[in-house]
Design a protein around this motif. Sequence first.
Motif, PDB file in Angstrom:
ATOM      1  N   LEU A 779       0.826  -1.207   0.000  1.00  0.00           N
ATOM      2  CA  LEU A 779       0.000   0.000   0.000  1.00  0.00           C
ATOM      3  C   LEU A 779       0.861   1.259   0.000  1.00  0.00           C
ATOM      4  O   LEU A 779       0.526   2.257  -0.642  1.00  0.00           O
ATOM      5  CB  LEU A 779      -0.935  -0.011   1.209  1.00  0.00           C
ATOM      6  N   VAL A 780       1.993   1.238   0.720  1.00  0.00           N
ATOM      7  CA  VAL A 780       2.901   2.387   0.723  1.00  0.00           C
ATOM      8  C   VAL A 780       3.472   2.614  -0.675  1.00  0.00           C
ATOM      9  O   VAL A 780       3.541   3.753  -1.163  1.00  0.00           O
ATOM     10  CB  VAL A 780       4.030   2.196   1.754  1.00  0.00           C
ATOM     11  N   ASN A 781       3.886   1.534  -1.311  1.00  0.00           N
ATOM     12  CA  ASN A 781       4.388   1.658  -2.688  1.00  0.00           C
ATOM     13  C   ASN A 781       3.328   2.235  -3.605  1.00  0.00           C
ATOM     14  O   ASN A 781       3.613   3.070  -4.472  1.00  0.00           O
ATOM     15  CB  ASN A 781       4.841   0.301  -3.202  1.00  0.00           C
ATOM     16  N   ASP A 782       2.095   1.799  -3.411  1.00  0.00           N
ATOM     17  CA  ASP A 782       0.991   2.329  -4.204  1.00  0.00           C
ATOM     18  C   ASP A 782       0.811   3.822  -3.943  1.00  0.00           C
ATOM     19  O   ASP A 782       0.605   4.621  -4.870  1.00  0.00           O
ATOM     20  CB  ASP A 782      -0.286   1.573  -3.869  1.00  0.00           C
ATOM     21  N   SER A 783       0.891   4.209  -2.680  1.00  0.00           N
ATOM     22  CA  SER A 783       0.717   5.616  -2.313  1.00  0.00           C
ATOM     23  C   SER A 783       1.812   6.488  -2.914  1.00  0.00           C
ATOM     24  O   SER A 783       1.539   7.588  -3.411  1.00  0.00           O
ATOM     25  CB  SER A 783       0.716   5.744  -0.784  1.00  0.00           C
ATOM     26  N   GLU A 784       3.040   6.003  -2.867  1.00  0.00           N
ATOM     27  CA  GLU A 784       4.148   6.794  -3.414  1.00  0.00           C
ATOM     28  C   GLU A 784       4.028   6.945  -4.930  1.00  0.00           C
ATOM     29  O   GLU A 784       4.444   7.960  -5.495  1.00  0.00           O
ATOM     30  CB  GLU A 784       5.465   6.142  -3.038  1.00  0.00           C
ATOM     31  N   LYS A 785       3.474   5.931  -5.596  1.00  0.00           N
ATOM     32  CA  LYS A 785       3.278   6.036  -7.049  1.00  0.00           C
ATOM     33  C   LYS A 785       2.139   6.993  -7.393  1.00  0.00           C
ATOM     34  O   LYS A 785       2.212   7.752  -8.357  1.00  0.00           O
ATOM     35  CB  LYS A 785       2.985   4.660  -7.627  1.00  0.00           C
TER      36      LYS A 785
END
Length: 1008
Positions: A779-785
């Motif tokens: 989810l963090v990776n998704d948020s950063e993208k």
Amino acid sequence: MNKIKQFILAILLFILASGIQSKNIALHPYPEWINITPVAVNKTQSEHQSKGGVNHLLFETQTRVPQKQPPSYYSRHIKRILNPTGVETYSQIEISYSPIYQNVQIHNIKVLRGDVSIDKFTTAQVKILQQESEAKNLIYSGFDTLSIILEDIQVGDILEYDYTIIGSNPVFNNIFSQVSSLQWSVPVDNRRLRIVWEKETPLIIKQHGNEYAIKQTPLTNGIEYKLSIQNTQPLNTDSNAPEWYDKYDYIEFSESKSWKEIVNWGIPLFLEAIKISPEIDALAKKIKNTAKTQEEQITQALQFVQQTIRYLGIEIGVNSHKPSYADETLKRKYGDCKDKTVLFLTILKALKIEAYPALINTTLASKLTERLPSMRRFDHVIAKVILNDKIYWFDPTRQYQNTQINKIYQPDYSLALVLKNSTYELEKMDIDHQSTYSRILEQFVLPAEVEDKTQFSITTESSGYNAELNRQNLASKGLADLKDSYFNFYKDYYPGLIVKTELTITEDSETSNRISNESYEISNFWERDNEEKEFYAWFYADSINGYLSSKQTKNREDPLAISHPVNIEHIIAIKLDDREWTFESENIEESNSFFDYSRTIEFDPINLELKLIFNYRSKVSFIETAEIPEYDAALERIKDNTTYGIYRSFEAKDFINQESNNTTQSDIATDQSATEETQINNDIFYYWLAISAYFSLIIISLILWRIDRKRNPFEGELIYYPVSIPKFIVLSILTFGIYCAYWIYRNFKYIKTKEQITMMPIARGIFHQFWYYSLYSYLVNDSEKRFSKNQLFPSALAVIFAIIYLILTIISRKSDYFIFIQLVLVMLLLPLLIYINKLNEAKAIDYNSGWSTRHFLLFLFSLPIIFFSTGESFGFLPADSVISGDKLHSHDIAFMQRKKIILPNEKIEYFYSDAVLFIRNDGNGYTSDRVFSYWLDETDQFLFETALYNQIDDIEVTWSKTTQENTIIKIIRNDENNSYFLLFVSSENKKDKVFVEQLMKNWKTVSQ
């Protein structure tokens, strides 16, 4: 000695001479024409996508083609050794060449270890081995292998070696052609290709799958063609792809402009060999005197060559493509495809029948038109015969074609190059396979009493290729073994089988079809179901079932090869007793671009005969990638359609007779033991009743859920798995945490689909306590993208939350404060849920947030631990560790047999299922003969993989690091693409060690 004896003696001496020779081979300086350029080697080691324990840093080939002299082929290799596998594999260099017309010059063998360059040639053991790689196919090419065994190769070494092979087969008359590969199943950092063309004729170039710019530079005496590619990416071909399919990049080079040039090259080779000797003339006259028609003369000539001249290829030097004289082949009684074809053509020539040799590529088929003309494109020779303006194709190397010429089976290689003066192009073969078919008639006579024996007979009629294959099986196995194999095959379906009439095989003189007859008696034919108070009998169209089984087509990128030609009619005729049987007539048909299938049910109430008629006819030999969904849909429409069952209810007489029969068969049984057995049966019955009631609740919930989804399908986009916060909290508590696991599972399922990565979402849902931080990370990776920042919370806090989540989940299982702890767990998940809901539209959240009857039913699932432990104790649910095969229930084993995962007579040694509820959803195991794995994919499609031990090239094991992980076993096949599949085995109680130990023992026993 005469010339024939001298030739045979020379060949024998060649084959027997110097199995292993040692020679003083020195390094040679580089020829002036070779262009040596440095390579920038990245010293960083990487095992990403590597195979065989190496990084391929450079593969370079240079070819010099002089005007009149033979060509020279230079090769240069640089490899980084990554691990012990690489050390073992690449400590020996092997170079294959023909000593008759080629010689090898080694230029350099060295190792770069750190910054030190070490010469490895001076300490190497150099030997010349005569290894006939095709000896098992009765072909001897005379190639030698220069074997160079290196000392002291270590992990981390960069190995570099290069050599030149000078010369080419003189049979090609110095006509050049070459295929240069540019891509493989492993990555290559640098690929260099160079051709120095010194001939006056132009070099024709054709690129396949690529548009690389080939640099052309004029030279004093020719042209230089040069290509350099960096970072070539690997490709893998899906299993069961057609033989002709090649998606790898490559380039063809040839100086032949047309197929007519290849014809002009081939005609003299064969014309010189097709000469009528007195012996052949006498043979032709004998055939003419005994055969009334030219059709019969062709048949006798073909059968003479097929059955009298054994297949053996001495393809040394020019004999690789130049056939022997027909009279030589006749006298020595052996030859390869071109020798046997020449003899056949010579006999036909003496009989004044028009015939020509035809060059064939057995793999490329119609794709041959996409290749440049070259004599090297062909690997087989057959005969084209013209009689009464009709064309026939015959292969003299085939055997057991005892039939009329219009029914002789010939594989459809699609295209042939006929060696005839008027030939300018490839000729389409247009093979008709209608004469290849099988008809199976199975007849059952059912007795009036269930304890009596059922009569069972089988008549099989085969034609064309099927008859040819059956004749070959009889010749190789013998009638006794064939009888045993037929008996064992049917005994797998009907354990009470006994032979009534031995197998007999006859040939129909009029049709040339092969007919077999056999009959049996079956004891205990009816299967007894005490719960339903019924007897069942099952009938199987086993000859067709394998062609309708589901293929592994999920995410497939390549075409799928299927069996063709196949034409089967399977009839099952069931003679019933005099009861009042009733059956509805039925006709199911499936006709598409790939196959025709039909099942017809006919019932004759007057003669009390039930007839099941199955037909299958293939139309194509492969399925294009874009057509695979359509093919899958066709298979799904007729899924499980080749099995048919009938039943009859218990009657008092039946029941009493059956019980009485069992008592007499057991001399040591007592009234007390009978009572105990009845009690056990009752316990099992009530247990199954309880389980059925429990599962009924689940099924009702699923049905309601499916109905809701169909009535109100969501047409928008679901990003992860959104749900309203109130529903999430309430359902998580009411289900004692099950909904949390489900919610995590759905999110990982979304991640797997979106990211196209290998994982088991359902396992992550079950063991959700270990996957909190992993889900947070995605989810963090998704948020950063999406937002260029972390909109959740810091990773340090996530680590703390993950630890708390793990500890509380473990404690909650035995805690009196379960509800409170569960509420805390829900609170830990809420930040993740809030972020997911933020990504979705309101209608997406509302879609998963409605309340219905099924949610109240979920409350009944509040005791999953009790349910699972009870189910595991009885063996009706998957165990949490490896179990021995004898602990599997018979219905699960029967399921695996019906799905063709294992054969009915095979016994499972060890087994593990990673499924949540049903063993039928997932399983891994092995028998004494094979390894298997089966599972349901995301679309609930049932898939499975199996491999016999002799089909396995290697077994790699990745041991689990914790008891919460699975040990992963990689089964690598020994097929062309080294395809593989995985077994997932629990490490609980270290039983994965037992599983792997016995698996390795079985495999090594067979492979040795």
